[in-house]
Design a protein around this motif. Structure first.
Motif, short mmCIF file in Angstrom:
data_model
loop_
_atom_site.label_atom_id
_atom_site.label_comp_id
_atom_site.label_asym_id
_atom_site.label_seq_id
_atom_site.Cartn_x
_atom_site.Cartn_y
_atom_site.Cartn_z
N ILE A 5 1.83 10.71 -9.21
CA ILE A 5 0.73 9.22 -8.17
C ILE A 5 0.83 9.53 -6.91
N THR A 6 -0.11 9.04 -6.81
CA THR A 6 -0.23 9.65 -5.05
C THR A 6 -0.94 8.28 -3.79
N LEU A 7 -0.52 8.17 -3.28
CA LEU A 7 -1.45 6.77 -2.92
C LEU A 7 -2.98 6.75 -2.58
N MET A 16 -7.60 10.57 -6.77
CA MET A 16 -6.66 10.44 -7.07
C MET A 16 -6.82 9.19 -8.19
N ASP A 55 -8.17 -7.30 -13.88
CA ASP A 55 -7.55 -7.22 -12.85
C ASP A 55 -6.34 -7.52 -12.54
N THR A 56 -5.93 -6.71 -11.67
CA THR A 56 -4.40 -7.22 -10.89
C THR A 56 -4.04 -7.22 -9.55
N THR A 58 -2.77 -6.83 -5.91
CA THR A 58 -1.58 -6.65 -5.18
C THR A 58 -1.31 -6.87 -3.86
N ALA A 137 9.77 -5.23 -7.10
CA ALA A 137 8.33 -5.55 -7.31
C ALA A 137 8.18 -5.53 -5.50
N ASP A 138 7.48 -5.66 -4.70
CA ASP A 138 6.92 -6.31 -3.75
C ASP A 138 6.44 -8.15 -3.74
N PHE A 141 2.71 -9.67 -8.19
CA PHE A 141 1.72 -8.92 -8.57
C PHE A 141 0.78 -10.13 -9.67
N ASN A 143 -2.06 -10.50 -12.56
CA ASN A 143 -3.28 -10.24 -13.26
C ASN A 143 -4.44 -11.78 -13.02
N ARG A 221 -13.49 -2.53 -3.51
CA ARG A 221 -12.84 -1.42 -2.70
C ARG A 221 -13.36 -0.13 -3.22
N ARG A 333 -3.48 -1.46 -1.58
CA ARG A 333 -3.67 -2.70 -1.66
C ARG A 333 -4.04 -3.96 -0.81
N CYS A 335 -6.47 -5.27 -2.07
CA CYS A 335 -7.12 -6.53 -3.19
C CYS A 335 -5.95 -6.35 -4.44
N GLU B 99 4.05 4.73 -6.50
CA GLU B 99 3.54 5.64 -6.16
C GLU B 99 4.27 6.97 -6.34
N GLY B 100 5.06 7.86 -6.47
CA GLY B 100 5.44 9.49 -6.77
C GLY B 100 5.61 9.51 -8.74
N PHE B 101 5.25 8.25 -9.49
CA PHE B 101 5.41 8.42 -11.19
C PHE B 101 4.61 9.12 -11.57
N ILE B 103 2.79 11.81 -13.47
CA ILE B 103 1.47 11.74 -14.55
C ILE B 103 2.02 12.68 -15.65
N ASP B 128 -7.83 -1.88 -16.06
CA ASP B 128 -7.45 -1.54 -14.56
C ASP B 128 -6.69 -0.91 -13.70
N LYS B 130 -3.61 -0.19 -10.35
CA LYS B 130 -3.43 -0.09 -9.05
C LYS B 130 -2.83 0.71 -8.85
N VAL B 131 -2.19 1.57 -7.95
CA VAL B 131 -0.87 2.25 -7.34
C VAL B 131 -0.97 1.17 -5.99
N LYS B 136 8.07 -0.43 -3.76
CA LYS B 136 7.08 -1.47 -4.16
C LYS B 136 6.90 -1.96 -5.52
N ALA B 137 7.49 -1.25 -6.45
CA ALA B 137 7.52 -1.84 -7.52
C ALA B 137 8.72 -0.36 -8.39
N PHE B 141 4.28 -1.40 -14.56
CA PHE B 141 4.32 -2.24 -15.41
C PHE B 141 2.91 -2.74 -15.36
#
Lengths: 335, 335
Positions: A5-7, A16, A55-56, A58, A137-138, A141, A143, A221, A333, A335, B99-101, B103, B128, B130-131, B136-137, B141
């Protein structure tokens, strides 16, 4: 072969997001056409329809001009229900909090959520909190998941040539405010998120113009250009925007230029795009302008018989510019 | 004066959880007695009651013997609805992914969620994703929020002296499996999470014994001892457990001793505590034993007229030990 998974930003963002979406629909056995802002169900035979959406949030930073992650989390889910035409009733709230988070910040966020819920006339009825170790976690977050009820008989109606595109106010305020805050720009006085609930505005319109409104969506988004592209995609019509009619604040234009991003692709958090019958467009607009959330509403475009499947802008100097389906930025990020 | 959120473990765990809970109820204007496993509402006059509940899963590691974070997220919310007596219908799913998880790991989790949802006869209807940036996570989750419907007229009934306490199987399997996995213990063959959906078991009981069942709850965070303490707290009765009747696997006992923790305070993820009328207890037990999720069910205690407000254990050697309200461990990120 993509392995990680990339940003969701830069040129890979769209791919992605599509990949993740495809995986989810594949494994969960959903059809792409089933995916909407909310799921619609009928609790029992002969009851009205209900909507269910999640919706989550972050967003980073969590406090920004015009709001914070808590207000955003309430309004975001209120709006997902509202644009379906449902009246938001109940919200659940799920927190993930990083160890070390200031309790005073948590209190600010909780207070902001309560204020936003009261303002939107929605009730927070159940919740859950998880605390994770520092660095896992930052900060926080949130939900929010919501249930709404369809009171009027609103439904999607076929979009036709001549239909008008309305937005209830200025474009790009939320995303640009967040980017300005992240970049610590100091010259952005007056710039703030448009974070607001749309239910009062929308439910009033739905009651007054149940047959005139053909489609509604909140351009979060991906922004206005992405919503319009989704509407036009694969259809026998195009959508034309009038550049001179686009309500964009000078501050938003300024920051967008510095950052090299187009406000039409930037998240809004208190906006709705409405496709409306040509003959009723001015009446709908007038009704919107009476409200706080709609006072800067504009007709920004129309459905045309040219460029089928495409969205394009007629520029102030008379040129044409295609607005492609999100190939550029998708900021993470926001939203 | 506490200024920061700390991890919910060690001796501060209970206080911190209470503090967060108090802040939320204070700011959201909820009453403590309103807080339950789920919120109950009536969609329209004369319809049946519905339940609405949310939970976020941050378990670490995300893959463990007997399950993974995806299966846990489905069953956890299915169970919160089930112990209320509601039949789970729909779930929403909200992902936060680092990010980096991988697939391939996401695919494993999605597939596991779909399998768990099918097994529990519940539908995932909206979602929903979010990456967030690397760091940062912690990997992934998952929030699941569910809607269920009360089909039978189940309700909380007054608990009386003589009522029996039933559990549907062995105690402490989930939490101890996670701890063994985290500590990389290699001698724990046979130890695995009890992660399972309770709805089939419970809804069958609710239909057959609507008047006999007085209270149900899943002993997740805080375990069996915490649920029983919540039941007894402030009441004119005590709850007695029979140590020799407690179904605890040898492997669970072993790991618990090494780690110095009591399985009675450890999270379960496929268990329900049922308080049932004395005269019907054996019938309820027999019915439970016919099912996969209830085959190891036991009557483990009873409601007594001594030690009001307290939970205590009659030990195998004839002694008595009070099981206090969670003063010891509350392990973080078990679910």
């Amino acid at each position: 072969m993509v392995e990680k998974i990339t940003l969701a930003h830069g040129s890979g963002g769209k791919l992605m997001n599509q990949l993740i979406g495809d995986l989810i629909t594949k494994h969960f056995g959903m059809k792409e056409e089933d995916i909407d802002d909310a799921y619609v169900f009928i609790p029992e035979p002969d009851t009205k329809r209900f909507a269910f959406t999640t919706d989550t949030f972050t967003v980073s930073p969590i406090f920004f001009p015009g709001g914070d992650i808590g207000k955003l989390a309430i309004n975001g889910t209120v709006n997902d229900l509202s644009v379906m035409g449902a009246k938001p009733l109940f919200l659940s709230v799920g927190f993930v909090i990083e160890e070390g988070f200031l309790i005073s910040d948590l209190e600010k966020i909780l207070s902001s959520m309560k204020g936003a819920a009261d303002y939107a006339s929605v009730r927070i009825v159940t919740g859950d909190t998880k605390v994770v170790e520092q660095g896992k976690a930052d900060r926080i977050f949130i939900n929010t998941t919501g249930i709404g009820k369809f009171e009027a008989d609103i439904q999607r109606r076929p979009i036709e040539i001549g239909d008008k595109v309305i937005i209830n106010g200025t474009i790009g305020d939320h995303g640009i405010s967040i980017m300005a805050e992240r970049n610590k720009f100091t010259f952005t006085r007056g710039l703030k998120s448009d974070c607001a609930p749309l239910n009062h505005l929308i439910l009033n319109l739905v009651k007054k113009f149940p047959e005139s409104i053909k489609f509604m969506r909140d351009p979060t988004r991906g922004g206005v250009a992405s919503v319009l592209n989704e509407i036009a995609k694969g259809k026998p019509f195009g959508i034309k925007l009038y550049e001179e009619m686009l309500p964009i604040k000078e501050e938003v234009k300024g920051v967008s230029e510095i950052l090299g991003i187009d406000p039409l692709y930037i998240a809004n958090e208190g906006k709705v795009i409405i496709i409306v019958k040509d003959k009723d467009a001015e009446d709908v607009l007038d009704e919107m302008k009476k409200t706080k959330e709609g006072k800067d509403a504009h007709i920004i475009g129309e459905v045309i018989d040219k460029y089928p499947g495409k969205v394009y802008m007629e520029t102030t100097i008379g040129g044409r510019r295609i607005l492609p389906l999100l190939t550029g930025e998708q900021l993470p990020r926001i939203c």
